[in-house]
Write an enzyme that holds these catalytic residues in place. Structure first.
Site, PDB file in Angstrom:
ATOM      1  N   LYS A  35       0.964  -0.996  -0.079  1.00  0.00           N
ATOM      2  CA  LYS A  35      -0.144   0.109  -0.179  1.00  0.00           C
ATOM      3  C   LYS A  35       0.930   0.979  -0.035  1.00  0.00           C
ATOM      4  CE  LYS A  35      -0.463  -0.717   5.133  1.00  0.00           C
ATOM      5  NZ  LYS A  35      -0.874  -0.606   6.188  1.00  0.00           N
ATOM      6  N   TYR A 263      19.051  29.099   9.021  1.00  0.00           N
ATOM      7  CA  TYR A 263      17.774  29.713   9.791  1.00  0.00           C
ATOM      8  C   TYR A 263      18.145  29.653  11.058  1.00  0.00           C
ATOM      9  CZ  TYR A 263      16.130  29.897   5.217  1.00  0.00           C
ATOM     10  OH  TYR A 263      15.926  30.900   3.670  1.00  0.00           O
TER      11      TYR A 263
END
Ligand SMILES: *Cc1c(COP(=O)(O)O)cnc(C)c1O
Length: 377
Positions: A35, A263
């Site tokens: 899946k 950052y």
């Protein structure tokens, strides 16, 4: 030159891991669970490694069609069954087996016109409370199905909520066994955690489920992630990574004490150090939440990330690897030669599980199949 990032799928690892799962239940048939596009590996790419399974189990009808297109003539199981009545036509056409977990699906079957009776997996809700009939109404559902000419063999099935830890599977298994005691048909219990922890030699106490499971359903373990990490790791279960995510260093910075990286200046150097800027970021599927210290392999040597992961880049400590520089390979998870960095370690650093990282590998990452392991099953 394309951006230097690459995922590699290892069919030999898939084969090996499936065989490891089978060792716990040698007499059982095994579904390969594919899946979510084979847990992000790609159904077509994973096929070579998993075709030794007894069948393929998945959710989406188009994924079932893709397995048939690959030439697979054996069993295919829809783990959630059909979503609407006309899905049954495709089941008839492609010979799909399907789960039946609710009355509405039985209603649809009762109205379906088919020459070939369908093989169904009747799901019991033995305590997880997602899909299935509770033990008290399970027998009635079985009788209703059994009376339909549209239905052939009925397999009895359940799914565990806690196979990977405590309280384990005993209570659910007891409910399943009690409610199915005198029903005929094959049985299917056991995802990866249940197969590895509760079947065969590893089974503790009296909960060896192997005898009660004609079909096992190992998913995550076949892809090389330990279902019960950190209690056990892939080395413990003898599993190998089926996916490697690797990128290259595209820049090097020399930091002085007090210099920050990236950052938010989330990392500040305490001593002079070299850092490598790697062409992999959260837009590639590497979790942004991974903190400084998340493990990486630089040129096969274990090191760590420093600072915040950005969209297209992340930064790594080069001190353990003085020879590394622009162009050096960095493995974010998977294998670098004999060195292994289990995806579970990165998932754990991100507060999630290996499943999520595999499934979230971004579309923009080119994926290749490891030619060394792509031979026949
Ligand atoms: C996904 C799934 C599995 C496989 O689970 P893993 O934890 O990946 O081994 C087994 N059974 C059912 C019904 C599933 O939906």
């Amino acid at each position: 030159m394309p951006r230097p990032i690459q995922a590699t799928i290892h069919p030999d690892a898939l084969r090996h891991n499936l065989a490891r799962c089978r060792q716990h239940a040698p007499d059982a048939k095994a579904w390969a669970i594919v899946k979510a596009n084979a847990y992000g590996h790609g159904i077509e790419r994973a096929y070579a490694g998993l075709r030794g399974a007894d069948g393929f189990a998945l959710l989406d009808l188009d994924e079932a069609q893709r397995i048939r297109d690959l030439g697979w003539r054996g069993p295919i199981l829809l783990l959630e069954g059909v979503f609407e009545a006309r899905d049954l036509e495709l089941c008839s056409r492609l010979g799909l087996w399907h789960t039946v977990h609710c009355d509405e699906q039985i209603d649809m079957l009762a109205l379906h016109k088919t020459h070939v009776p369908h093989r169904v997996f009747l799901k019991m809700n033995s305590g997880m409370n997602r899909l299935g009939f509770t033990p008290t109404v399970y027998r009635a559902a079985w009788s209703r199905l059994d009376a339909l000419t549209q239905v052939g063999e009925i397999t009895l099935m359940t799914h565990f909520s806690d196979a990977d830890g405590s309280p384990g599977v005993a209570a659910q298994m007891a409910r399943f066994l009690a409610a199915t005691e005198d029903l005929p048909g094959e049985r299917s219990v056991g995802n990866s955690a249940a197969t590895l922890r509760h079947m065969g030699a590893a089974a503790s106490g009296g909960d060896n489920l192997a005898a009660a499971s004609d079909w096992i359903r190992p998913g995550i373990a076949t892809y090389g992630s330990a279902p019960d990490y950190p209690e056990h790791d892939v080395a413990h279960w003898g599993l190998r990574p089926a996916m490697t995510l690797a990128a290259r260093i595209i820049a090097v910075q020399q930091l002085q004490p007090g210099d920050s990286v990236g950052y938010g200046s989330a990392f500040v150097a305490e001593r002079p150090m070299r850092i490598g800027v790697v062409a992999c970021g959260y837009a590639d599927g590497y979790p942004r939440v991974c903190p400084t210290g998340t493990p990486v392999l630089v040129g096969g040597v274990r090191s760590r990330t420093v600072g915040r992961v950005s969209m297209d880049m992340l930064t790594v400590d080069l001190d353990p690897v003085p020879g590394a520089g622009v162009g050096s390979e960095v493995v974010l998870w998977g294998a670098a030669g004999d060195a292994v960095l289990p995806i579970d370690e990165i998932a754990h650093a991100a507060g999630t599980v290996g499943y999520e990282l595999m499934c979230a590998l971004a579309q923009r990452v080119p994926v290749q199949v490891d030619a060394a392991g792509a031979g026949s099953a």
